[in-house]
Design a protein around this motif. Sequence first.
Motif, PDB file in Angstrom:
ATOM      1  N   UNK A  49       0.863  -1.176   0.000  1.00 32.88           N
ATOM      2  CA  UNK A  49       0.000   0.000   0.000  1.00 32.88           C
ATOM      3  C   UNK A  49       0.902   1.230   0.000  1.00 32.88           C
ATOM      4  N   UNK A  50       0.644   2.141  -0.917  1.00 40.89           N
ATOM      5  CA  UNK A  50       1.429   3.367  -1.028  1.00 40.89           C
ATOM      6  C   UNK A  50       0.726   4.475  -0.250  1.00 40.89           C
ATOM      7  N   UNK A  51       1.490   5.246   0.520  1.00 36.87           N
ATOM      8  CA  UNK A  51       0.922   6.365   1.282  1.00 36.87           C
ATOM      9  C   UNK A  51       1.691   7.634   0.919  1.00 36.87           C
ATOM     10  N   UNK A  52       0.984   8.591   0.283  1.00 38.64           N
ATOM     11  CA  UNK A  52       1.646   9.790  -0.234  1.00 38.64           C
ATOM     12  C   UNK A  52       0.891  11.054   0.153  1.00 38.64           C
ATOM     13  N   UNK A  53       1.524  12.188  -0.158  1.00 37.60           N
ATOM     14  CA  UNK A  53       0.898  13.485   0.088  1.00 37.60           C
ATOM     15  C   UNK A  53       0.057  13.929  -1.111  1.00 37.60           C
ATOM     16  N   UNK A  54      -0.846  14.874  -0.846  1.00 38.95           N
ATOM     17  CA  UNK A  54      -1.636  15.480  -1.909  1.00 38.95           C
ATOM     18  C   UNK A  54      -0.857  16.644  -2.525  1.00 38.95           C
ATOM     19  N   UNK A  55      -0.901  16.803  -3.850  1.00 37.15           N
ATOM     20  CA  UNK A  55      -0.192  17.910  -4.483  1.00 37.15           C
ATOM     21  C   UNK A  55      -0.841  19.262  -4.178  1.00 37.15           C
ATOM     22  N   UNK A  56      -0.003  20.283  -4.072  1.00 36.09           N
ATOM     23  CA  UNK A  56      -0.466  21.667  -3.941  1.00 36.09           C
ATOM     24  C   UNK A  56      -0.519  22.312  -5.316  1.00 36.09           C
ATOM     25  N   UNK A  57      -1.507  23.173  -5.537  1.00 39.61           N
ATOM     26  CA  UNK A  57      -1.619  23.855  -6.824  1.00 39.61           C
ATOM     27  C   UNK A  57      -0.467  24.825  -7.065  1.00 39.61           C
ATOM     28  N   UNK A  58       0.228  25.232  -5.990  1.00 38.88           N
ATOM     29  CA  UNK A  58       1.365  26.142  -6.154  1.00 38.88           C
ATOM     30  C   UNK A  58       2.423  25.565  -7.078  1.00 38.88           C
ATOM     31  N   UNK A  59       3.050  24.437  -6.728  1.00 41.11           N
ATOM     32  CA  UNK A  59       4.042  23.836  -7.622  1.00 41.11           C
ATOM     33  C   UNK A  59       3.441  23.257  -8.897  1.00 41.11           C
ATOM     34  N   UNK A  60       2.185  22.802  -8.840  1.00 33.50           N
ATOM     35  CA  UNK A  60       1.554  22.284 -10.061  1.00 33.50           C
ATOM     36  C   UNK A  60       1.509  23.371 -11.131  1.00 33.50           C
ATOM     37  N   UNK A  61       1.117  24.568 -10.746  1.00 28.30           N
ATOM     38  CA  UNK A  61       1.031  25.678 -11.691  1.00 28.30           C
ATOM     39  C   UNK A  61       2.367  26.407 -11.856  1.00 28.30           C
ATOM     40  N   UNK A  62       3.327  26.070 -10.981  1.00 31.60           N
ATOM     41  CA  UNK A  62       4.602  26.785 -10.992  1.00 31.60           C
ATOM     42  C   UNK A  62       5.670  26.110 -11.813  1.00 31.60           C
ATOM     43  N   UNK A  63       6.635  25.453 -11.135  1.00 29.08           N
ATOM     44  CA  UNK A  63       7.767  24.904 -11.872  1.00 29.08           C
ATOM     45  C   UNK A  63       7.993  23.427 -11.603  1.00 29.08           C
ATOM     46  N   UNK A  64       7.792  22.967 -10.378  1.00 29.82           N
ATOM     47  CA  UNK A  64       8.203  21.607 -10.007  1.00 29.82           C
ATOM     48  C   UNK A  64       7.281  20.529 -10.571  1.00 29.82           C
ATOM     49  N   UNK A  65       6.006  20.864 -10.747  1.00 35.13           N
ATOM     50  CA  UNK A  65       5.064  19.852 -11.199  1.00 35.13           C
ATOM     51  C   UNK A  65       4.277  19.263 -10.050  1.00 35.13           C
ATOM     52  N   UNK A  66       3.606  18.155 -10.320  1.00 35.91           N
ATOM     53  CA  UNK A  66       2.733  17.547  -9.320  1.00 35.91           C
ATOM     54  C   UNK A  66       3.458  16.594  -8.410  1.00 35.91           C
ATOM     55  N   UNK A  67       2.694  15.795  -7.704  1.00 34.88           N
ATOM     56  CA  UNK A  67       3.275  14.863  -6.735  1.00 34.88           C
ATOM     57  C   UNK A  67       2.635  13.495  -6.876  1.00 34.88           C
TER      58      UNK A  67
END
Length: 562
Positions: free
Chosen positions: A96-114
């Motif tokens: 089972x994978x446990x991860x964080x939710x992406x923030x729209x800041x980096x999604x719309x910025x430079x780093x991308x999603x998560x």
Amino acid sequence: MKSNTVFKTDIEIAMEAELKPIDQIAEKLGITEEEWEPYGRYKAKISLDVLKNKADLPDGRLILVTSINPTKAGEGKSTVTVGLGDALSQLGKKAVIAMREPSLGPVMGVKGGATGGGYAQVLPMDEINLHFTGDIHAITTANNALAAFIDNHLHQGNDLNIDPRKIIWKRVLDMNDRALRQIVIGLGGPKQGVVREDGFDITVASEIMAILCLAKDLDDLKERLGKIIIGYTYEDKPVSVSDLKVEGALTLLLKEALKPNLVQTVEHTPSIIHGGPFANIAHGCNSVIATKMALKLGDYCVTEAGFGADLGGEKFLNIKTAAGDLKPDAVVIVATLRALKLHGGVPAEDLKEENLAAIEEGFSNLVKHCETISAFGLPFVIAMNKFSGDTEKEIALFLQLCEKHQYTCSLTEVWEKGGAGGLDLAQKLEKLIEETSSSFKRLYNNTDLISEKISKITRIVYGANRVEYSKEARRQLMQFEDEGWGKLPVCMAKTQYSLSDDPSQIGRPEEFTIHIRKLKPSIGAGFIVALTGDVMTMPGLPKKPAALQMDVDAKGNAAGLF
């Protein structure tokens, strides 16, 4: 899964993937119909009752995925996390994978999603990277509701005698917006409220985000919300949310957001995604509830912590494990040749060029992170996340350097091959866990002074030889100890690009000073935030944000989303 000679984009791979209805993923985990509720066909909220109902089951193995100091593009830590989960599933393990939710800041910025990348993604990636199930919006609303309650209290007579100049609670927005860092509110006359300086943080830096991720249940959430310090009186006494008597209202706004979210990978491995604090300005880990659920529902829980072992990794091991009574079994340290070349002095625009000398020089950054994980008493495997431009000579040199340092290393190709590209990593990790007993220990004691905790983190994890405090920070050290907050852990806010607090100091800097400019009490979350250098709690967008490439077609499908 076969290798592709022509690489597709992440969004193309995601759109072509065949998803299973979410009820089949829930059934795979042994979650009953009464324990989950659908959010569309491919997403679900998991009831908090799962933890109660599965309390007697043994915990699975806990694997933390961290990394070296990244480049601005990230190093594929989420991709390796997903690919490792898929690889364990291919080996017949219940992962089972446990991860964080992406923030729209980096999604719309430079780093991308998560959500990972290539054939190692959690899906539906477009929905997860945008609004998902609304958790981050709920946190934004709760945070800003509290801000409104504070300003209304001032306007209605200020019975608590709050000094408007000493309010530390900021409004938030889930977007990089530098223009909101410092603002003035209440303009327009007496009917518009009390004029004062204010500012915005990004939502993922909100203490409410940290609280949601560290709370054990609904009652604990309410209690933690009540402990939030919003500011100080004219007599310099702290004022809490419980003084304002609005912790119940805030809990009401967050009751659905507290439930973890169930999705799946390209290969249908169950994934629990919940909470999304940044690791450079917050504690950088998904929720305790989600991680504990994953441990009860699977043989292996593969989870990640933001940025490098000096940030999310350290905070996972010092803060989250204490809050959730967790004990990791092993760690994966993700490295890439391009990041090593950057730490070896190569400019970002030349990272695609072969450079053996830079890899050897930059390897010192990886060595420091390995030393950090060893200081926690944990066994680790290095995952070299392979990129298409990596040359045979560079890979061979990297493997030689790992052998020289007696590091267990795996060449990982999960972006291109999915779980099949992580089988070697999964097998080596299994062997490591079976043959090596974890002697996990945190780096400091609760009884240490705040300054002692900061000193241990900066010395052991960063390699600094000195800590320098501003006049304000020195005053706050004394004040916080006097308030009885000295036994809380410390959450360092620091640049992700360097072991130091100066992003230009790449590689493994030596003989450097960490500068503490300010401390912030996050009493509800249960830690003290120490802001170092010039780290911002509200980032800005780059000159050419990723949003410029994004669009939607006539059928409503996302385009240009990585």
